[in-house]
Design a protein around this motif. Structure first.
Motif, short mmCIF file in Angstrom:
data_model
loop_
_atom_site.label_atom_id
_atom_site.label_comp_id
_atom_site.label_asym_id
_atom_site.label_seq_id
_atom_site.Cartn_x
_atom_site.Cartn_y
_atom_site.Cartn_z
N CYS A 141 0.80 -1.24 0.00
CA CYS A 141 0.00 0.00 0.00
C CYS A 141 0.82 1.28 0.00
CB CYS A 141 -0.94 0.02 1.21
SG CYS A 141 -2.23 -1.24 1.16
N LEU A 173 -6.58 -9.10 4.00
CA LEU A 173 -7.60 -8.40 3.21
C LEU A 173 -8.42 -7.44 4.07
CD1 LEU A 173 -8.75 -11.34 0.91
CD2 LEU A 173 -7.43 -9.31 0.23
N SER A 177 -8.47 -3.52 3.42
CA SER A 177 -9.73 -2.80 3.31
C SER A 177 -9.70 -1.51 4.11
CB SER A 177 -10.89 -3.69 3.78
OG SER A 177 -12.12 -3.02 3.71
N ARG A 180 -8.08 0.95 2.19
CA ARG A 180 -8.77 1.17 0.91
C ARG A 180 -8.02 0.55 -0.27
NH1 ARG A 180 -9.81 5.77 3.96
NH2 ARG A 180 -12.03 6.35 4.10
N LYS A 181 -7.45 -0.64 -0.04
CA LYS A 181 -6.71 -1.31 -1.10
C LYS A 181 -7.08 -2.79 -1.20
CE LYS A 181 -3.65 1.87 -2.60
NZ LYS A 181 -3.37 2.19 -4.01
N LYS A 182 -8.25 -3.14 -0.68
CA LYS A 182 -8.62 -4.56 -0.64
C LYS A 182 -8.72 -5.17 -2.03
CE LYS A 182 -12.13 -7.81 1.00
NZ LYS A 182 -13.41 -7.97 1.74
N LYS A 183 -9.40 -4.51 -2.93
CA LYS A 183 -9.59 -5.04 -4.28
C LYS A 183 -8.26 -5.21 -5.00
CE LYS A 183 -12.20 -4.35 -8.55
NZ LYS A 183 -13.14 -3.47 -9.29
N GLU A 184 -7.40 -4.19 -4.86
CA GLU A 184 -6.09 -4.24 -5.52
C GLU A 184 -5.24 -5.39 -4.99
OE1 GLU A 184 -7.58 -1.62 -4.35
OE2 GLU A 184 -7.23 0.20 -5.54
N ASP A 186 -6.38 -8.12 -3.47
CA ASP A 186 -7.05 -9.36 -3.88
C ASP A 186 -6.65 -9.72 -5.31
OD1 ASP A 186 -8.73 -11.47 -3.14
OD2 ASP A 186 -10.43 -10.58 -4.17
N ASN A 187 -6.63 -8.73 -6.19
CA ASN A 187 -6.23 -8.97 -7.59
C ASN A 187 -4.77 -9.38 -7.67
OD1 ASN A 187 -8.77 -8.30 -8.52
ND2 ASN A 187 -8.25 -6.17 -8.98
N ASN A 190 -4.41 -12.93 -6.66
CA ASN A 190 -4.97 -13.80 -7.70
C ASN A 190 -4.07 -13.94 -8.90
OD1 ASN A 190 -7.40 -14.79 -6.67
ND2 ASN A 190 -8.49 -12.89 -7.14
#
Length: 199
Positions: A141, A173, A177, A180-184, A186-187, A190
């Protein structure tokens, strides 16, 4: 799990094999500063660590380390001036420009920054410091302070950390969150399937 065949890495998620818990080493210098801060700010939530902890995961060793003091947002300025008055080489929430201009010649400067609420920290013999989950999310982050740990070096760090230690993906995660970087994140996890060898 009891026999070490499975290792829990998140809610309903497991990986094969047994990993160790991450317990960082605490230097006498950090411990000394913590005792001073705790004495004068007894009710403050604090997390202290040195970026040299990342060395065990990295291929290329940086020539400079930061001693991080994370405190409640409202206390950042007070702790900064507290250390500055005691002649510590200390910086507050440094920008990329400040790091490049004024911290370049400092070998182990102190950085005071705000501690994200509900950050996953642990206590090692009473000393408040990072968990492996916080360490990984922080370098993901914050590319300014952790500039030396970006790109392929970050891939290396994540790789080594997941191989050596027991890591709670759900805790990572959750903290991401808060940042404010949970989606990033997670990606990112993955994209590298090696991190997610769950059954």
């Amino acid at each position: 799990m009891q026999e070490g065949i499975l290792n829990r890495v998140g809610r309903g998620k497991f990986s094969l094999g047994k990993s160790d818990a991450y317990i960082p080493e605490i230097s006498n210098k950090l411990n000394s500063v913590y005792k001073k801060i705790k004495s004068d700010f007894p009710f403050l939530t604090v997390c202290l660590w040195n970026t040299s902890l990342l060395n065990e995961f990295m291929l290329h060793q940086p020539g400079r380390y930061y001693q991080l003091i994370e405190v409640d947002k409202d206390a950042v300025e007070s702790v900064f001036f507290y250390l500055k008055d005691r002649s510590y080489s200390v910086f507050m929430e440094p920008s990329e420009q400040l790091i490049r201009r004024y911290m370049i010649d400092e070998k182990e400067p102190w950085i005071v920054k705000s501690l994200v609420s509900e950050a996953p920290i642990q206590h090692v013999n009473g000393f408040p410091t990072v968990t492996i989950e916080k360490l990984l999310v922080d370098i993901f982050c914050d590319p300014i302070i952790f500039n030396a740990q970006q790109g392929s070096e970050m891939n290396q760090i994540f790789n080594e950390a997941f191989e050596k230690y027991s890591i709670s993906e759900s805790k990572m995660l959750r903290y991401a969150s808060r940042r404010r970087k949970k989606k990033e994140l997670d990606n990112y996890l993955n994209e590298t399937s090696k991190y997610r060898q769950h059954i």
